[in-house]
Design an enzyme around this catalytic site. Structure first.
Site, PDB file in Angstrom:
ATOM      1  N   LYS A  76      24.766 -66.970  -0.208  1.00 29.16           N
ATOM      2  CA  LYS A  76      25.452 -65.746   0.185  1.00 29.16           C
ATOM      3  C   LYS A  76      26.358 -66.000   1.379  1.00 29.16           C
ATOM      4  O   LYS A  76      25.974 -66.692   2.328  1.00 29.16           O
ATOM      5  CB  LYS A  76      24.412 -64.676   0.519  1.00 29.16           C
ATOM      6  CG  LYS A  76      24.990 -63.315   0.895  1.00 29.16           C
ATOM      7  CD  LYS A  76      23.857 -62.328   1.167  1.00 29.16           C
ATOM      8  CE  LYS A  76      24.367 -60.957   1.573  1.00 29.16           C
ATOM      9  NZ  LYS A  76      23.264 -59.995   1.808  1.00 29.16           N
ATOM     10  N   SER A 145      23.533 -55.921  -0.599  1.00 24.65           N
ATOM     11  CA  SER A 145      24.739 -56.634  -0.257  1.00 24.65           C
ATOM     12  C   SER A 145      24.840 -58.012  -0.899  1.00 24.65           C
ATOM     13  O   SER A 145      25.905 -58.640  -0.878  1.00 24.65           O
ATOM     14  CB  SER A 145      24.823 -56.775   1.269  1.00 24.65           C
ATOM     15  OG  SER A 145      23.706 -57.515   1.780  1.00 24.65           O
ATOM     16  N   SER A 169      18.873 -55.368   0.165  1.00 24.65           N
ATOM     17  CA  SER A 169      20.004 -56.184  -0.279  1.00 24.65           C
ATOM     18  C   SER A 169      19.639 -57.370  -1.145  1.00 24.65           C
ATOM     19  O   SER A 169      20.518 -58.048  -1.675  1.00 24.65           O
ATOM     20  CB  SER A 169      20.804 -56.665   0.936  1.00 24.65           C
ATOM     21  OG  SER A 169      21.401 -55.570   1.594  1.00 24.65           O
TER      22      SER A 169
END
Length: 425
Positions: A76, A145, A169
């Site tokens: 990420k 996210s 997330s």
């Protein structure tokens, strides 16, 4: 071994370590899938194809180097990667290339893993989304996210990937995209090199396509065996925890959880209804207060020097965090600490909790990422949890359940979660 990008991680790692399969072939299969699909899905912020192939060839010559030998992993884009663009989902940091790997990335490399690229994140892992679409239906959000990691794993572009969770997330995008999302006990994965949003909440987690796969990755980082998946596990004692937010879930989510509890009981588990301590009903508001205050400090430099490059919602929230009085923040932290202490007492008669993973299917549209509420309580309690895809919703999008365990009991929780996943599958 065909369709290498779709194989279980343990199977791939074993074949590569034994010299029966080239790491280069595994990476090539993932890159071919990304070339086929990522133009539509947009999971990657940066695809490091040449570097990943070069590392795979080096590993093929070197021989086995660790438990992740030859396994591609995506990262990420709020987690630093040396020599690779890392922009934290923000225009402020566009073109930024860190000099050092985050601790978790360095550990993956030391264990023989191959960084395939950086995946799209919302802005600073908060709420303003990037361009990623849900691979099951491109008109729907993949969640956030950790949207790029969830989409890449779900669409077979990578077998494993890192996400982070401040509210929901990891769990929410895993549920929406139909993958396994594992948020460990708070700080089990070292956070050095993570761009913080809220330091008392942020937890690095992982996504894969099975419980043993995510356990292998985190176990390699923790130097631990996280789960007993070969032995015949005994049915766990399960607390069916609808949570204080039950009424906000869709009716079909209610039905899924009720049916899942019944199925698990029929399979041999002892299933009892379990309510959280009353104070835990305040945790969603407490999390929002803690997060806002800590964001106001974590993004102090960006807010002071580049406020116009922030999205309007983020700039407004950072401003609220800057203005928030410390006594308001400390009251929320005391709520968190009190609930952590009280929740420690729920485990005398149960091994795990069964609880919703999300309100329902992934919402339509890419302008928002859905509500994280059904992960927020567990994140704020610092408990390990794993989201398990088990069904399809009314429009054919994935539905999931969530398993939660006691703090620092990740291995037992993952063993039980694997039993649950198999029983519900």
């Amino acid at each position: 071994m065909s369709d290498l990008n779709r194989q279980d991680v343990a199977q791939l790692a074993s074949a590569v370590a034994a010299g029966k399969l080239r790491a280069e072939a595994v990476v090539e299969a993932c890159l071919a899938r990304a070339a086929e699909r990522d133009g539509e899905v947009k999971a990657f912020a940066h695809l490091a194809g040449d570097a990943a192939l070069a590392e795979a060839r080096r590993l093929d010559k070197a021989g086995s180097t660790g438990p992740l030998h030859g396994i591609p992993v995506v990262v990420k884009d709020v987690i630093d990667t040396a020599g690779m663009p890392t922009s934290y989902g923000s225009e402020i940091w566009k073109g930024h290339v860190p000099a050092l790997d985050a601790a978790c990335v360095a550990q993956v490399k030391a264990a023989g893993g191959i960084v395939l690229g950086k995946t799209v994140t919302t802005e600073f892992a908060l709420r303003t989304p990037g361009p990623t679409a849900n691979p099951h239906n491109l008109a729907h959000t993949p969640g956030g996210s950790s949207q790029g990691t969830a989409a890449a794993v779900a669409d077979f572009m990578a077998p494993l990937g890192f996400g982070t969770q401040t509210a929901g997330s990891v769990g929410r995008p895993a549920a929406y995209c139909g993958v396994v999302g594992y948020k460990p006990t708070y700080n089990l994965i070292n956070r050095a090199g993570l761009k913080f949003a809220a330091e008392n909440l942020d937890t690095i987690g992982v996504m894969g396509r099975s419980v043993p796969d995510v356990a292998l990755l985190v176990g390699a980082l923790a130097n631990a065996t996280l789960g007993a998946f070969e032995a015949k596990a005994s049915p766990p004692r399960i607390g069916f925890c609808r949570s204080p937010l039950w009424g906000k879930a869709e009716d079909y989510t209610h039905a899924l959880l009720e049916q899942s509890a019944a199925t698990l009981a029929k399979a041999g588990a002892k299933v009892v209804d379990l309510d959280l301590p009353a104070a835990c009903g305040d945790l969603v508001d407490a999390q929002a207060t803690i997060c806002t205050y800590e964001i106001g400090r974590a993004l102090a430099w960006e807010y002071a020097h580049h406020p116009k490059l922030m999205s309007d919602p983020l700039r407004e929230r950072v401003g609220k965090g800057v203005a928030m009085k410390q006594d308001v923040y400390l009251a929320a932290r005391k709520t968190q600490e009190r609930c952590i202490a009280e929740a420690a007492g729920i485990w005398s008669d149960v091994d795990i909790l069964l609880t919703p993973a999300a309100q329902g299917e992934a919402p339509k549209g890419l302008q928002a990422t859905g509500d994280p509420m059904f992960s927020t309580i567990w994140t704020t309690l610092h408990l390990p949890c794993v989201v398990l895809p088990v069904a399809k919703g009314p429009t054919g999008l994935p539905l999931a359940v969530q398993v939660v365990g006691p703090r620092h009991a990740d291995a037992a929780m993952l063993t039980a979660a694997h039993w649950v996943h198999r029983a519900l599958a």
